[in-house]
Write an enzyme that holds these catalytic residues in place. Sequence first.
Site, short mmCIF file in Angstrom:
data_model
loop_
_atom_site.label_atom_id
_atom_site.label_comp_id
_atom_site.label_asym_id
_atom_site.label_seq_id
_atom_site.Cartn_x
_atom_site.Cartn_y
_atom_site.Cartn_z
N CYS A 127 -7.39 24.70 -2.00
CA CYS A 127 -8.22 24.10 -0.95
C CYS A 127 -8.23 24.92 0.34
O CYS A 127 -9.02 24.66 1.25
CB CYS A 127 -7.74 22.68 -0.66
N HIS A 260 -10.00 20.69 6.11
CA HIS A 260 -10.27 20.47 4.69
C HIS A 260 -10.48 18.97 4.48
O HIS A 260 -9.72 18.14 4.97
CB HIS A 260 -9.07 20.98 3.88
N ASN A 290 -12.98 15.24 -2.21
CA ASN A 290 -12.29 16.52 -1.97
C ASN A 290 -12.89 17.57 -2.91
O ASN A 290 -12.67 17.52 -4.11
CB ASN A 290 -10.79 16.31 -2.23
N1 ACO Z 1 -6.54 2.79 -7.45
C1 ACO Z 1 -5.74 1.74 -7.29
N2 ACO Z 1 -4.41 1.86 -7.07
C2 ACO Z 1 -3.90 3.10 -7.04
C3 ACO Z 1 -4.70 4.26 -7.21
C4 ACO Z 1 -6.08 4.05 -7.43
N3 ACO Z 1 -6.93 5.07 -7.59
N4 ACO Z 1 -3.92 5.34 -7.13
C5 ACO Z 1 -2.67 4.90 -6.89
N5 ACO Z 1 -2.65 3.55 -6.84
C6 ACO Z 1 -1.51 2.69 -6.61
C7 ACO Z 1 -0.20 3.31 -7.01
O1 ACO Z 1 0.04 3.12 -8.37
C8 ACO Z 1 0.78 2.57 -6.13
O2 ACO Z 1 1.01 1.32 -6.73
P1 ACO Z 1 2.49 0.67 -6.69
O3 ACO Z 1 2.80 0.47 -5.23
O4 ACO Z 1 2.32 -0.60 -7.47
O5 ACO Z 1 3.39 1.68 -7.34
C9 ACO Z 1 -0.02 2.32 -4.85
O6 ACO Z 1 -1.40 2.46 -5.20
C10 ACO Z 1 0.33 3.26 -3.72
O7 ACO Z 1 0.31 4.60 -4.22
P2 ACO Z 1 0.69 5.82 -3.27
O8 ACO Z 1 0.69 7.08 -4.10
O9 ACO Z 1 1.91 5.48 -2.51
O10 ACO Z 1 -0.57 5.83 -2.29
P3 ACO Z 1 -0.75 6.65 -0.96
O11 ACO Z 1 -0.97 5.74 0.16
O12 ACO Z 1 0.30 7.74 -0.82
O13 ACO Z 1 -2.15 7.38 -1.23
C11 ACO Z 1 -3.09 9.50 -1.80
C12 ACO Z 1 -2.29 8.28 -2.28
C13 ACO Z 1 -4.47 9.05 -1.40
C14 ACO Z 1 -3.20 10.49 -2.97
C15 ACO Z 1 -2.40 10.16 -0.60
O14 ACO Z 1 -1.04 10.36 -0.87
C16 ACO Z 1 -3.03 11.48 -0.20
O15 ACO Z 1 -4.16 11.53 0.25
N6 ACO Z 1 -2.28 12.60 -0.31
C17 ACO Z 1 -2.79 13.89 0.09
C18 ACO Z 1 -3.74 14.48 -0.90
C19 ACO Z 1 -4.32 15.77 -0.30
O16 ACO Z 1 -4.47 15.91 0.89
N7 ACO Z 1 -4.62 16.73 -1.09
C20 ACO Z 1 -5.14 17.97 -0.43
C21 ACO Z 1 -4.88 19.09 -1.15
S1 ACO Z 1 -5.81 19.03 -2.61
C22 ACO Z 1 -5.76 20.61 -3.30
O17 ACO Z 1 -5.22 21.53 -2.76
C23 ACO Z 1 -6.39 20.76 -4.66
#
Ligand code: ACO
Length: 333
Positions: A127, A260, A290
Amino acid sequence: MTTSSSLTAPRYSRILGTGSYLPEQRLTNAELAAQLARDGVETSDEWIVERTGIRARHFAAPDQTSSDLALPAARAALQAAGVAAEEIDLIIVATSTPDMVFPSTACLLQQKLGVAGCAAFDVQAVCSGFVYGLTVADAMIKSGAASKALVIGAETFSRILDFKDRTTCVLFGDGAGAVVLGASETPGILASQLHADGRHVDILCTPGTVSGGQVLGHPLLKMDGQAVFKLAVGVLEKVARAVLEKAGRTDADIDWLIPHQANIRIMQGTAKKLKLPLEKLVVTVDQHGNTSAASIPLALDVAVRSGQIKKGETVMLEGVGGGFTWGAVLLDL
Ligand code: ACO
């Protein structure tokens, strides 16, 4: 004729035109959720919007490759710049989803543009790829190694998504964004800085490879979202401040911030840390998801074409992604 003043005049690079392309198929969160539900994968529009800000994404058709997406983006940038493809002497494509193992997507794009002879290669920094590519092109133009460069981010991330993994498959989309960068007596690109930390390889990777005619390992994207989130927020503020200092500017000089487009919460957090009002943040993650290396040039093109960003304004571009990689470019448009 070369004059003595042109021999000594400083040489900079400047964006001459922007372009982008999104594949036809657009899926809203609700449409994607309905598709996933058929395979027993549960998600919802509410969860995706609340955690990421994403509302829709585009997916390439089965026969569309990254170079196919790059082509219309490149043509649009060339047209906006008033530059013919034959005038380009450097093509850099930033992608983690190349058409083939080799040749590079840049060479395939060169062929599709109907030109030959100029340097063409890919940059692989996930990214952060566009910021890496732009920095390399700027350095090559400043050194005199190139005069007019096409720098493109093009991705078909839908090909490497695990549609059984709801924590990643709802986040990404396909698309391409391009700029034409040309030599200039005035900047243009004011400063840039690139970083990587390979100790964090495992938090975001697609670890499969082709070997002996087979795919070895896991060929789909894996991410520890929370680890990526924490790292991203920290490095984006730091690298932006370093680039501002290099350029002799302050955060008050930034007219537009284009980070990004991964997650609206990371983007807003970065803007706040830089003391920028949220109105200065360019946001397309809601409509594109993304798109990895394509996200920054896509957002730049959308903002330029809509009249949001105007000529002469100062823009901070910031990439962060797998590797772990990150970097920033400050420029006057
Ligand atoms: N739909 C419904 N529920 C979901 C989903 C979904 N799509 N995905 C996860 N959940 C659930 C999980 O199972 C978890 O449930 P639980 O509490 O019962 O275990 C709950 O939601 C919370 O999950 P978390 O992983 O803690 O959610 P978080 O608030 O951390 O959000 C996310 C996840 C959106 C991926 C976030 O961590 C994020 O944006 N991270 C950064 C990603 C990024 O910036 N990437 C950039 C680089 S990409 C590259 O280089 C290719």
